[in-house]
Scaffold this active site. Sequence first.
Site, mmCIF file in Angstrom:
data_model
loop_
_atom_site.group_PDB
_atom_site.id
_atom_site.type_symbol
_atom_site.label_atom_id
_atom_site.label_comp_id
_atom_site.label_asym_id
_atom_site.label_seq_id
_atom_site.Cartn_x
_atom_site.Cartn_y
_atom_site.Cartn_z
ATOM 1 N N SER A 44 97.542 29.347 5.299
ATOM 2 C CA SER A 44 96.991 30.850 4.934
ATOM 3 C C SER A 44 95.903 31.303 5.939
ATOM 4 O O SER A 44 94.847 31.011 5.961
ATOM 5 C CB SER A 44 96.483 30.893 3.444
ATOM 6 O OG SER A 44 95.928 32.111 3.247
ATOM 7 N N HIS B 281 101.539 31.585 6.564
ATOM 8 C CA HIS B 281 101.406 32.457 5.301
ATOM 9 C C HIS B 281 100.527 33.638 5.537
ATOM 10 O O HIS B 281 99.255 33.302 5.813
ATOM 11 C CB HIS B 281 100.941 31.577 4.110
ATOM 12 C CG HIS B 281 100.950 32.159 3.002
ATOM 13 N ND1 HIS B 281 102.235 32.380 1.851
ATOM 14 C CD2 HIS B 281 99.845 32.880 2.355
ATOM 15 C CE1 HIS B 281 101.801 32.963 0.665
ATOM 16 N NE2 HIS B 281 100.363 33.356 1.090
ATOM 17 N N ASP C 72 98.597 37.016 3.846
ATOM 18 C CA ASP C 72 98.344 37.680 2.728
ATOM 19 C C ASP C 72 97.954 39.048 2.927
ATOM 20 O O ASP C 72 96.830 39.462 3.563
ATOM 21 C CB ASP C 72 97.257 37.112 2.053
ATOM 22 C CG ASP C 72 97.275 35.596 1.607
ATOM 23 O OD1 ASP C 72 98.452 35.334 0.723
ATOM 24 O OD2 ASP C 72 96.859 34.656 2.040
ATOM 25 N N MET D 269 96.782 42.447 1.292
ATOM 26 C CA MET D 269 96.311 42.919 -0.093
ATOM 27 C C MET D 269 96.018 44.600 0.088
ATOM 28 O O MET D 269 95.429 45.108 1.146
ATOM 29 C CB MET D 269 94.916 42.252 -0.305
ATOM 30 C CG MET D 269 95.132 40.840 -0.438
ATOM 31 S SD MET D 269 93.473 39.910 -0.599
ATOM 32 C CE MET D 269 93.902 38.210 -0.306
ATOM 33 N N HIS E 294 103.194 37.226 1.977
ATOM 34 C CA HIS E 294 102.844 37.587 0.524
ATOM 35 C C HIS E 294 102.259 38.983 0.284
ATOM 36 O O HIS E 294 101.088 39.080 0.603
ATOM 37 C CB HIS E 294 101.703 36.437 0.347
ATOM 38 C CG HIS E 294 101.571 36.598 -1.317
ATOM 39 N ND1 HIS E 294 100.307 35.498 -1.718
ATOM 40 C CD2 HIS E 294 101.931 37.148 -2.230
ATOM 41 C CE1 HIS E 294 100.128 35.644 -2.937
ATOM 42 N NE2 HIS E 294 101.113 36.824 -3.373
ATOM 43 N N MET F 82 100.306 41.640 -1.812
ATOM 44 C CA MET F 82 99.680 41.483 -3.142
ATOM 45 C C MET F 82 99.417 43.076 -3.090
ATOM 46 O O MET F 82 98.362 43.507 -3.176
ATOM 47 C CB MET F 82 98.325 40.815 -2.981
ATOM 48 C CG MET F 82 98.673 39.299 -3.544
ATOM 49 S SD MET F 82 97.546 38.157 -2.914
ATOM 50 C CE MET F 82 97.854 37.897 -1.333
ATOM 51 N N MET G 16 101.325 31.476 -8.319
ATOM 52 C CA MET G 16 99.822 31.375 -7.891
ATOM 53 C C MET G 16 99.133 30.465 -8.693
ATOM 54 O O MET G 16 99.282 30.551 -9.894
ATOM 55 C CB MET G 16 99.407 32.873 -8.173
ATOM 56 C CG MET G 16 100.028 34.037 -7.303
ATOM 57 S SD MET G 16 99.696 33.629 -5.666
ATOM 58 C CE MET G 16 97.926 33.543 -5.504
ATOM 59 N N ASP H 105 100.444 28.564 -4.106
ATOM 60 C CA ASP H 105 99.383 29.212 -3.464
ATOM 61 C C ASP H 105 98.141 29.469 -4.299
ATOM 62 O O ASP H 105 98.122 29.858 -5.321
ATOM 63 C CB ASP H 105 100.003 30.631 -3.265
ATOM 64 C CG ASP H 105 99.280 31.479 -2.393
ATOM 65 O OD1 ASP H 105 98.267 30.922 -1.820
ATOM 66 O OD2 ASP H 105 99.552 32.653 -2.040
HETATM 67 C C1 DX5 Z 1 94.939 34.272 -2.540
HETATM 68 C C2 DX5 Z 1 96.079 34.008 -1.417
HETATM 69 C C3 DX5 Z 1 96.124 32.726 -0.716
HETATM 70 C C4 DX5 Z 1 94.795 32.121 -0.157
HETATM 71 C C5 DX5 Z 1 94.878 30.657 -0.295
HETATM 72 O O1 DX5 Z 1 95.168 35.615 -3.168
HETATM 73 O O2 DX5 Z 1 97.189 34.689 -1.802
HETATM 74 O O3 DX5 Z 1 97.099 32.602 0.112
HETATM 75 O O4 DX5 Z 1 94.513 32.721 0.867
HETATM 76 O O5 DX5 Z 1 93.682 30.315 -0.028
HETATM 77 P P1 DX5 Z 1 92.756 28.900 -0.505
HETATM 78 O O6 DX5 Z 1 94.005 27.745 0.026
HETATM 79 O O7 DX5 Z 1 91.807 28.741 0.350
HETATM 80 O O8 DX5 Z 1 92.870 29.257 -1.872
HETATM 81 ZN ZN ZN Z 2 98.987 34.060 -0.752
#
Ligand code: DX5
Ligand code: ZN
Length: 217
Positions: free
Chosen positions: A8, A33, A35, A37, A66, A68, A137, A175
């Site tokens: 990630s 990956h 993220d 947001m 991903h 969000m 999640m 995740d």
């Molecule tokens: C959380 C993200 C994850 C996060 C995982 O909202 O979707 O992808 O970056 O990071 P770790 O492995 O540090 O929990």
């Molecule tokens: Zn994620």
Amino acid sequence: MSVKVAPSILAADFGNLERDIKMINSSKADWFHLDIMDGLFVPNISFGMPVVESISKVASKPLDIHLMIMEPDRYIEIFSNLGTKILTVHYEACNHLHRSIQKIKDYGMKAGVALNPHSNINLLADAIVDIDLVCLMAVNPGFGGQTFIENTYNKVRELKQLIDDKNNRCLIEIDGGVNDINANELISCGADVLVTGNYIFSAPDPLINIEKLKSLN
Ligand code: DX5
Ligand code: ZN
């Protein structure tokens, strides 16, 4: 099939992003990956399209994105143009999940659906036949570095059963809070893809930690 590892990038050093992307390119990891947001669906804002575009120019492995964000359909075309291989939307952010899944596929990507820790696996009972990947999640989305929620193991087992019952080839991705302590059990419950941020990027040698996960199962 050995477990896939998807580092990630949220946990990477953004001041040295190219260096970190190249490090993952040279590693045994399988996907990137990313993220995204929006500060609304989750209480945090990460990075947007210009950063994804820059990453995609350097990354030599598939982009697993991903989202969000609320109403993710608005951005499906844009992420397809940015070279996304797997695009994941949240069950909780879609009013018409079936339509969102179809739209992702129409743009040539694999369709993923993420489920928050409080959302029951049965919510996907009717949609599962159309889904390419379920992202479970294991923390509340929005931040890296949180503690793994133990009930995730039960959810992986339930999801695996649902997928087997429907004779579907959907992948199970986990995740949040994944590390070498929980990875073994996650794999034995049925996990196919492990997303991991801090376990890799905060390690003295990220390549060794990637190899540790890849050598499991
Ligand atoms: C959380 C993200 C994850 C996060 C995982 O909202 O979707 O992808 O970056 O990071 P770790 O492995 O540090 O929990
Ligand atoms: Zn994620």
